[in-house]
Design a protein around this motif. Structure first.
Motif, mmCIF file in Angstrom:
data_model
loop_
_atom_site.group_PDB
_atom_site.id
_atom_site.type_symbol
_atom_site.label_atom_id
_atom_site.label_comp_id
_atom_site.label_asym_id
_atom_site.label_seq_id
_atom_site.Cartn_x
_atom_site.Cartn_y
_atom_site.Cartn_z
ATOM 1 N N ILE A 103 -0.694 0.905 -11.782
ATOM 2 C CA ILE A 103 -1.032 0.498 -10.415
ATOM 3 C C ILE A 103 -2.439 1.000 -10.069
ATOM 4 C CG2 ILE A 103 -0.390 0.778 -7.971
ATOM 5 C CD1 ILE A 103 2.486 1.405 -9.095
ATOM 6 N N THR A 104 -3.273 0.116 -9.533
ATOM 7 C CA THR A 104 -4.582 0.539 -9.040
ATOM 8 C C THR A 104 -4.387 1.676 -8.068
ATOM 9 O OG1 THR A 104 -5.084 -1.821 -8.971
ATOM 10 C CG2 THR A 104 -6.710 -0.338 -7.975
ATOM 11 N N HIS A 105 -5.166 2.750 -8.212
ATOM 12 C CA HIS A 105 -5.014 3.808 -7.223
ATOM 13 C C HIS A 105 -6.362 4.216 -6.638
ATOM 14 C CE1 HIS A 105 -6.000 6.118 -10.811
ATOM 15 N NE2 HIS A 105 -6.529 6.992 -9.975
ATOM 16 N N CYS A 106 -6.297 4.976 -5.584
ATOM 17 C CA CYS A 106 -7.491 5.289 -4.807
ATOM 18 C C CYS A 106 -7.265 6.625 -4.105
ATOM 19 C CB CYS A 106 -7.663 4.153 -3.774
ATOM 20 S SG CYS A 106 -9.213 4.183 -2.894
ATOM 21 N N LEU A 107 -8.143 7.582 -4.346
ATOM 22 C CA LEU A 107 -8.035 8.886 -3.686
ATOM 23 C C LEU A 107 -8.853 8.863 -2.396
ATOM 24 C CD1 LEU A 107 -8.370 10.878 -6.953
ATOM 25 C CD2 LEU A 107 -6.712 11.571 -5.214
ATOM 26 N N ILE A 108 -8.208 9.117 -1.286
ATOM 27 C CA ILE A 108 -8.950 9.073 -0.016
ATOM 28 C C ILE A 108 -8.613 10.282 0.855
ATOM 29 C CG2 ILE A 108 -8.995 6.546 0.028
ATOM 30 C CD1 ILE A 108 -6.862 6.710 2.242
ATOM 31 N N ILE B 28 -1.272 -1.097 -4.322
ATOM 32 C CA ILE B 28 -2.344 -0.107 -4.453
ATOM 33 C C ILE B 28 -1.732 1.264 -4.144
ATOM 34 C CG2 ILE B 28 -4.631 0.617 -3.666
ATOM 35 C CD1 ILE B 28 -5.058 -2.234 -2.621
ATOM 36 N N GLY B 29 -1.942 2.204 -5.043
ATOM 37 C CA GLY B 29 -1.472 3.561 -4.797
ATOM 38 C C GLY B 29 -2.563 4.330 -4.056
ATOM 39 N N ILE B 30 -2.245 4.777 -2.848
ATOM 40 C CA ILE B 30 -3.261 5.464 -2.044
ATOM 41 C C ILE B 30 -2.897 6.942 -1.939
ATOM 42 C CG2 ILE B 30 -4.341 5.604 0.236
ATOM 43 C CD1 ILE B 30 -3.556 2.546 0.434
ATOM 44 N N ILE B 31 -3.731 7.783 -2.508
ATOM 45 C CA ILE B 31 -3.451 9.216 -2.482
ATOM 46 C C ILE B 31 -4.319 9.844 -1.394
ATOM 47 C CG2 ILE B 31 -3.374 11.328 -3.850
ATOM 48 C CD1 ILE B 31 -3.425 9.206 -6.321
ATOM 49 N N ASN B 32 -3.677 10.116 -0.277
ATOM 50 C CA ASN B 32 -4.372 10.627 0.912
ATOM 51 C C ASN B 32 -4.492 12.160 0.839
ATOM 52 O OD1 ASN B 32 -5.574 10.672 3.443
ATOM 53 N ND2 ASN B 32 -3.607 10.662 4.537
ATOM 54 N N LYS B 33 -5.274 12.699 1.732
ATOM 55 C CA LYS B 33 -5.480 14.152 1.839
ATOM 56 C C LYS B 33 -6.148 14.723 0.585
ATOM 57 C CE LYS B 33 -1.450 14.330 4.845
ATOM 58 N NZ LYS B 33 -0.261 15.008 5.319
ATOM 59 N N CYS B 34 -7.038 13.929 -0.041
ATOM 60 C CA CYS B 34 -7.707 14.405 -1.250
ATOM 61 C C CYS B 34 -8.732 15.490 -0.911
ATOM 62 C CB CYS B 34 -8.351 13.257 -2.006
ATOM 63 S SG CYS B 34 -9.851 12.652 -1.248
ATOM 64 N N LEU C 238 0.877 -1.169 0.000
ATOM 65 C CA LEU C 238 0.000 0.000 0.000
ATOM 66 C C LEU C 238 0.921 1.227 0.000
ATOM 67 C CD1 LEU C 238 -2.697 -1.021 2.673
ATOM 68 C CD2 LEU C 238 -2.593 -1.585 0.242
ATOM 69 N N TRP C 239 1.040 1.874 -1.154
ATOM 70 C CA TRP C 239 1.913 3.052 -1.254
ATOM 71 C C TRP C 239 1.073 4.282 -0.931
ATOM 72 C CZ3 TRP C 239 7.152 3.043 -2.440
ATOM 73 C CH2 TRP C 239 7.742 4.308 -2.493
ATOM 74 N N VAL C 240 1.342 4.870 0.236
ATOM 75 C CA VAL C 240 0.560 6.028 0.674
ATOM 76 C C VAL C 240 1.322 7.307 0.358
ATOM 77 C CG1 VAL C 240 -0.662 7.095 2.604
ATOM 78 C CG2 VAL C 240 -0.285 4.628 2.591
ATOM 79 N N THR C 241 0.645 8.227 -0.298
ATOM 80 C CA THR C 241 1.285 9.478 -0.662
ATOM 81 C C THR C 241 0.269 10.610 -0.477
ATOM 82 O OG1 THR C 241 2.662 10.502 -2.361
ATOM 83 C CG2 THR C 241 0.739 9.280 -3.132
ATOM 84 N N ALA C 242 0.756 11.839 -0.307
ATOM 85 C CA ALA C 242 -0.167 12.937 0.000
ATOM 86 C C ALA C 242 -0.542 13.695 -1.266
ATOM 87 C CB ALA C 242 0.474 13.887 1.008
ATOM 88 N N ALA C 243 -1.842 13.985 -1.431
ATOM 89 C CA ALA C 243 -2.335 14.684 -2.612
ATOM 90 C C ALA C 243 -1.790 16.110 -2.667
ATOM 91 C CB ALA C 243 -3.856 14.720 -2.598
ATOM 92 N N ASN C 244 -1.494 16.700 -1.516
ATOM 93 C CA ASN C 244 -1.117 18.113 -1.486
ATOM 94 C C ASN C 244 0.388 18.349 -1.582
ATOM 95 O OD1 ASN C 244 -0.732 16.970 1.007
ATOM 96 N ND2 ASN C 244 -0.968 18.918 2.065
ATOM 97 N N GLU C 245 1.122 17.277 -1.855
ATOM 98 C CA GLU C 245 2.556 17.492 -2.033
ATOM 99 C C GLU C 245 2.956 17.076 -3.435
ATOM 100 O OE1 GLU C 245 5.026 15.883 1.077
ATOM 101 O OE2 GLU C 245 3.862 17.025 2.552
ATOM 102 N N THR C 246 3.794 17.883 -4.063
ATOM 103 C CA THR C 246 4.163 17.557 -5.440
ATOM 104 C C THR C 246 5.000 16.287 -5.453
ATOM 105 O OG1 THR C 246 5.981 19.087 -5.146
ATOM 106 C CG2 THR C 246 4.079 19.870 -6.417
#
Lengths: 455, 455
Positions: free
Chosen positions: B354-359, B331-337, B304-312
C-alpha cells in the motif's frame, strides 16, 4: 471600463434543479459568449430582451455543453447598465460548472458577492439603499424581516431621516448657544434639546430590542425538544418532522449532539431542535452536549419539555423544569400515557403554570391535539413581534447602536455644552455611513460581502 | 385539456440565491398570471419570447410580492406546447413561496415531478428518450454518467437497437426451423444463433458491471478516512475539507456516526467520509457505528487509513488493515511523524503493497505531498471507468437485466427449440418498455417520478 473582464456567476442557488440561471455582464460580455455559442449569427441578430435557443459548445474540448435559452441586454438597458446576458440552462451541477468554466476560459471572470449589483450601483442604475433592500428581501426567512426590507425598498425611511434631522437641529441649537448664549444658567432650549435627545435614545433602545427579536427569528422560529432521557424526544422530533432523522436507540444519552431540521408549519419557518438529554453525566462529550443544549434552551422561542408518564418525577427534573422553563413559552408533554397517568408530572406543570398535554407517541394518542397546541403557540409567537420603523436592517442596527452610544455620552456631558455638541456631531456623522456610503470603497466592500453570488 | 388547471413550480433548486425561476404552463396560464400582475396591459400586449418587467401583487392581502421579469410563450411554441410563462423573481424562499401560493390561489396547481416534460411529451414536443436524456444530464454528478446521458440525447442508441434487431433475427430463424426444420440434429443456423445469443449475454453482463461502477460514482468518488482511534482522522478530514466540521475531541470514539461532506477536487466530485474509529468496543451505539463504517469501506473508491506513528502496531490493527484494505485502492497515512518514525506502520503498509505517507497534521508536515498522492488516485479512479454503449441509463440497465435473464433461460433450453424461441420472444418484448413507453401510463408514471419538480 475597457480593462474590466465581464463577470459571470450562477444566480440561482446551488444544487440540482430542472433549470439554472447564469448571468454574464460587462462591455465584452457578448464577445465572450459568442466564443461558446454555436449559432453565432442568431445571437448577433437577436433583438435585445428576446429569448432564443442556443447550443453551447466547449470548442477546445469539442464538446456540447448544453442546449440553453438566452436573453441579450444591451447597455445601458440592463440590470447592471452594461451589456449583459441571462442564460437559462439545464440545472445539473456538472453542466453549470462547465458553462461557467468555458466562459471564464474565454475571457470572463468569476463574479464576487454582489458584483452585479455593485456594477449597477456604479452605473447609476440602482441606489445603495434599494440594493440593500433587495438583498434583505432575498435573505429574509421570516415575515417581519421581509416587511422591514420591503419598507426600505419602498423608500419608507422617514423615521430614520427624522432622527437624523432632529439630532442636527439640537446640535445646531447647542452651537448657537456656545456662540451667543449665557453660560451661567441652563436655557429652556438646552433643556428641551436634552429631552429630545433622551427621547431619541429611548426610541433607539426600543428599536434595537425589536431588531434583536427579529434577528433571533433568522432561520425560523426555534422550537426545542428537551427533557429527561428516554422520554421519547427523538420520536417526537421525527413525528413532528414526518420522517426519520435522529438516531433512535434504547441507550440513554444517544442524541449526543443536537439534531435540527428546518420545516414549514402553516407557512411559518420553523427550526425544530432535538436536544441532548438533560441529566447528570460523567461522560465528557456528553457533558459538552448538555452545555450546548442549555444555551439552546435559552434562545428558543418555544420549549417542548418531554417527560415520561411512567417514571416518577425526580427532584433533579423538577429543578430543571423550574430553572429552564420558567418565564418562557413552553409546553409540557407527558409521553407514554398509555402506560400510566403521569399524575406527578401533570402536577408540576400545573404548579409552574405550563400548558401540558398527555400523549402516547407509541399509540399515536393525542398527537393531533399536541400539534394544534404547537401551532397556536407558533401563531402567537409570530404575531407578537412588533415591527421596527427606524432600524430597518442589520447595518442600520449597528449604526443605531453607535448613534445611541454617542447620544448617551452627549447626555452625560450636557452641562458642558462644547463636549455635548461634540458628541452630537459624532452621532450625526454615523449617518454618513448610511447615506454617503456610495463614495466609500471600504463601506461598499463590507456591504457587498454579505450579498449573494450572482446578485 | 380545458378541464386541466395550469401547473406551476419553481424550476431552480430550493435555497436562497440571487434569482429563481418559476414556470407556469397550461391553456389558462396567462389568465392566472394576470390575476397577480400589476401591469396587465403590458403583459397582454407583450410579444411572445420578449422579457419584460412586472410587479407581482397578492391583491387579496394587498401586498407587493416581488418585482420580476417574465417571458410569455404562446402555444404551441413553448417547451410544453401549451401557453407558458417563465417568471424570474428574486431568489428568497419567502418570495418564491408566496408567488407560487398566489398563483395556486388564482387557479393554478402545484406541478408534480416531471409534469412540464410530460405535457411536452403529450403535445409531441419531445420524445421520451430525449426527455430521459435531459433528466440524466441534469442529475449526473460525474462525467461518465453525463456522457451516457449526452450519448442518449444525441440519439446514439445504435448498440441497443442492434441488440434488439439481433434477438429478433435469431428468434425468427428459430421460428423458421420449428416450422420447417429437422428435429434430429442441431443445425448450423441454430448453433450460430446460440453463439450470437451468448455474445449478447456476455455484452450485457459487461455493460451491467460498467453501469454498477457508474452508479457507485453517484454523489462523487467516495474517499473514506478510517483507521484506529486517536490517530487524527477528524483532523485530516477537516484539513482536506479546509474547514472545521467534525467534533474533534480527545476522548476515543468521538466520531460516532459517520460525517461526510461533498467537495470538488480538480473538478472531480468527491464525497469525503470520516468514519467511526475501528476498534473493539463494549458500547452498543458505537458498535452500530462500526458496522456502518465497515460497509462504507467496502463501497469506497479510495481508503485513507490513518494511523499514529507513536503507537505500536497492534495485532488487531494489523488484521484490520489486511481485512479492509486488501485488494482496494488505499493510502496508508502515518500521522504524528513529528513524535516518532512509525517504522512498524511503514513495514505493514510495505508488506501489503500500500502506498504510504508519513505526515504530521499538527505541524502541517508533508500534508501537501499527501494531497498530491490523493489527487493522483482520484485521476486514476476517474479515468479507469469505461463507458457503457448499450445500457445508457438506470432504466435501460434494469431492462438489460431482464433481457439477460430471458436470454440465459433461452440458452439453457436451446435444444428444446420451442421453449428457446419463447424466451427469445420474451426477451424481445422488454424493448417495448424502452421504445413503446409513450402509450403506457404506468411506465410513464414510473419514469416521471424520478424527474425534478419544475422540469
Amino acid at each position: 471600463m475597457n480593462d474590466r473582464k465581464p463577470i459571470v456567476a450562477q444566480s440561482t442557488p446551488k444544487g440540482t434543479g430542472a433549470l439554472a440561471l447564469i448571468r454574464i455582464s460587462g462591455e465584452d460580455a457578448f464577445t465572450v459568449f459568442l466564443q461558446i455559442v454555436m449559432q453565432t449569427e442568431r445571437f448577433k441578430n437577436a433583438p435585445p430582451r428576446k429569448i432564443s435557443l442556443y447550443t453551447l459548445m466547449d470548442h477546445e474540448k469539442k464538446k456540447v455543453l448544453d442546449e440553453v435559452t438566452a436573453i441579450k441586454y444591451t447597455s445601458p438597458r440592463s440590470f447592471t447598465g452594461e451589456n449583459m446576458i441571462e442564460i437559462i440552462c439545464h440545472g445539473g451541477e456538472v453542466i453549470i460548472r462547465e458553462i461557467i468554466n468555458a466562459l471564464i476560459k474565454n475571457g470572463a471572470q468569476q463574479a464576487s458577492r454582489g458584483a452585479f449589483t455593485r456594477r449597477a450601483l456604479e452605473n447609476g442604475k440602482i441606489d445603495l439603499l434599494k440594493a440593500e433592500a433587495i438583498q434583505g428581501i432575498i435573505e429574509s426567512t421570516n415575515e417581519p424581516d421581509r416587511l422591514c426590507a420591503q419598507r426600505m425598498y419602498d423608500g419608507k425611511i422617514n423615521a430614520l431621516l427624522s432622527v437624523k434631522d432632529t439630532i442636527l437641529k439640537v446640535q445646531t441649537e447647542l452651537d448657537a448657544e456656545i456662540e451667543f448664549g449665557e453660560e451661567e444658567r441652563i436655557s429652556d432650549t438646552r433643556e428641551s434639546g436634552r429631552e429630545t435627545i433622551l427621547r431619541i435614545i429611548s426610541d433607539l433602545e426600543k428599536e434595537i430590542r425589536l431588531r434583536e427579536k427579529i434577528t433571533n427569528l433568522i432561520g425560523g422560529i426555534r422550537i426545542i425538544i428537551t427533557g429527561p432521557t428516554n422520554a421519547g424526544k427523538s420520536t417526537l422530533f421525527n413525528t413532528i418532522l414526518g420522517f426519520q432523522r435522529a438516531l433512535v436507540h434504547h441507550e440513554p444519552g444517544t442524541t449526543r449532539d443536537m439534531v435540527s431540521e428546518r420545516m414549514l408549519i402553516d407557512d411559518h419557518e420553523i427550526k425544530l431542535i432535538d436536544c441532548a438529554g438533560i441529566r447528570e453525566t460523567s461522560n465528557d462529550v456528553e457533558r459538552q452536549g448538555i452545555i450546548i443544549s442549555r444555551s439552546a434552551i435559552n434562545t428558543a422561542h418555544l420549549i417542548l419539555w418531554v417527560t415520561a408518564a411512567n417514571e416518577t418525577l425526580s427532584e433533579n427534573e423538577k429543578q430543571e423544569i423550574k430553572a429552564n422553563v420558567f418565564g418562557k413559552r413552553a409546553i409540557g408533554i407527558i409521553n407514554k400515557c398509555d402506560i400510566e397517568d403521569g399524575a406527578s408530572k401533570v402536577a408540576i406543570f400545573k404548579e409552574e403554570g405550563i400548558t401540558h398535554c398527555l400523549i402516547s407517541l407509541k399509540q399515536g394518542k393525542n398527537v393531533d391535539s399536541l400539534l394544534t397546541i404547537v401551532k397556536k403557540e407558533i401563531d402567537f409567537i409570530s404575531s407578537s413581534i412588533e415591527m421596527p420603523e427606524i432600524l430597518l436592517n442589520k447595518r442600520f442596527e449597528e449604526l443605531g447602536k453607535k448613534i445611541m452610544l454617542d447620544l448617551l455620552k452627549a447626555d452625560k456631558e450636557w452641562n458642558r455644552t462644547e463636549i455635548a455638541a461634540h458628541y452630537l456631531k459624532k452621532a450625526y456623522s454615523h449617518f454618513e455611513e448610511i447615506f454617503g456610503a456610495n463614495n466609500n470603497e471600504e463601506i461598499l466592500n463590507r456591504i457587498f460581502d454579505n450579498f449573494c453570488i450572482g446578485k
